[in-house]
Design a protein around this motif. Structure first.
Motif, short mmCIF file in Angstrom:
data_model
loop_
_atom_site.label_atom_id
_atom_site.label_comp_id
_atom_site.label_asym_id
_atom_site.label_seq_id
_atom_site.Cartn_x
_atom_site.Cartn_y
_atom_site.Cartn_z
N UNK A 224 0.89 -1.14 0.11
CA UNK A 224 -0.02 -0.11 -0.07
C UNK A 224 0.71 1.16 0.01
N UNK A 225 1.88 1.13 0.75
CA UNK A 225 2.79 2.33 0.90
C UNK A 225 3.50 2.82 -0.57
N UNK A 226 3.38 1.93 -1.49
CA UNK A 226 3.84 2.27 -2.88
C UNK A 226 3.06 3.17 -3.61
N UNK A 227 1.73 3.52 -3.23
CA UNK A 227 0.78 4.19 -4.03
C UNK A 227 0.55 5.46 -3.15
N UNK A 228 0.76 6.68 -3.65
CA UNK A 228 0.44 7.96 -2.98
C UNK A 228 -0.98 8.28 -2.71
N UNK B 149 2.28 -6.09 12.57
CA UNK B 149 3.08 -6.38 13.76
C UNK B 149 4.61 -5.51 13.69
N UNK B 150 5.05 -5.30 12.49
CA UNK B 150 6.33 -5.03 12.31
C UNK B 150 6.49 -3.77 11.28
N UNK B 151 6.35 -2.55 11.91
CA UNK B 151 6.44 -1.52 10.78
C UNK B 151 7.65 -1.68 10.19
N UNK B 152 8.72 -2.21 10.47
CA UNK B 152 9.98 -1.89 9.78
C UNK B 152 10.26 -3.12 9.02
N UNK B 153 9.43 -4.12 8.95
CA UNK B 153 9.61 -5.48 8.20
C UNK B 153 10.40 -5.05 6.81
N UNK B 154 11.22 -5.95 6.52
CA UNK B 154 12.16 -5.59 5.43
C UNK B 154 11.79 -6.70 4.16
N UNK B 155 11.87 -6.33 2.97
CA UNK B 155 11.40 -7.35 1.81
C UNK B 155 12.90 -7.94 1.52
N UNK B 156 12.94 -8.72 0.54
CA UNK B 156 13.98 -9.30 -0.01
C UNK B 156 15.03 -8.57 -0.47
N UNK B 157 14.86 -7.20 -0.62
CA UNK B 157 15.88 -6.19 -0.95
C UNK B 157 16.35 -5.12 0.21
N UNK B 158 15.40 -5.46 1.24
CA UNK B 158 15.74 -4.88 2.54
C UNK B 158 14.96 -3.44 2.75
N UNK B 159 14.01 -3.31 1.83
CA UNK B 159 13.02 -1.97 1.55
C UNK B 159 11.99 -2.15 2.74
N UNK B 160 11.77 -1.10 3.52
CA UNK B 160 10.59 -1.03 4.26
C UNK B 160 9.40 -0.42 3.64
N UNK B 161 8.26 -0.31 4.18
CA UNK B 161 7.20 0.67 3.78
C UNK B 161 7.59 1.84 3.86
N UNK B 162 8.28 2.42 4.87
CA UNK B 162 8.57 3.54 4.95
C UNK B 162 9.51 4.23 3.58
N UNK C 111 2.08 11.49 2.44
CA UNK C 111 0.99 11.35 3.41
C UNK C 111 0.97 10.08 4.22
N UNK C 112 1.30 9.03 3.36
CA UNK C 112 1.57 7.43 3.90
C UNK C 112 2.99 7.68 4.69
N UNK C 113 4.16 8.20 4.08
CA UNK C 113 5.21 8.53 4.78
C UNK C 113 5.12 9.19 6.33
N UNK C 114 4.29 10.19 6.13
CA UNK C 114 4.08 10.74 7.62
C UNK C 114 3.19 9.79 8.55
N UNK C 115 2.48 9.16 7.93
CA UNK C 115 1.53 8.17 9.01
C UNK C 115 2.58 7.03 9.52
N UNK C 116 3.47 6.50 8.68
CA UNK C 116 4.52 5.69 9.06
C UNK C 116 5.37 6.21 10.07
N UNK C 117 5.88 7.35 9.82
CA UNK C 117 6.67 7.84 10.84
C UNK C 117 6.10 8.37 12.34
N UNK C 118 4.78 8.79 12.10
CA UNK C 118 4.01 9.00 13.36
C UNK C 118 3.82 7.78 14.05
N UNK C 119 3.52 6.56 13.30
CA UNK C 119 3.26 5.32 13.93
C UNK C 119 4.69 4.46 14.69
N UNK C 120 5.93 5.45 14.25
CA UNK C 120 6.98 4.78 14.78
C UNK C 120 8.23 4.12 13.87
#
Length: 85
Positions: A16-20, A34-47, A57-66
């Motif tokens: 979902x974080x891929x789409x503005x 359960x894990x906001x900082x989950x990393x995919x196979x390349x090490x990328x996170x939702x943020x 807007x998604x980046x701000x939500x993610x940062x506000x959530x920790x």
């Protein structure tokens, strides 16, 4: 509940974080992730995904959530690198 991951190791929040236009989806998925900082196979996170795709807007939500902006991907990038390139 179990976290479902794609073949690339991405959870629903990461996708979902891929789409503005999907900030509302990100907001709804945050309490269920359960894990906001989950990393995919390349090490990328939702943020990282949000900053790479201009989803501020998604980046701000993610940062506000920790979400951790200092997490490093396998190529050596952080969400800050993604936001500035």
């Amino acid at each position: 509940g179990a976290t479902v991951l794609s073949k690339q190791g991405r959870n629903a929040l990461m996708v979902a974080a891929n789409y503005p236009a999907a900030a509302e989806s990100v907001r709804l998925l945050l309490p269920k992730t359960t894990n906001l900082n989950q990393q995919d196979a390349m090490g990328n996170t939702a943020l990282m995904n949000a900053t790479q795709h201009g989803a501020s807007a998604s980046a701000r939500l993610l940062l506000d959530a920790g979400a951790d902006a200092s997490t490093v991907s396998k190529p050596g990038f952080t969400a800050v690198h993604s936001a500035t390139t």
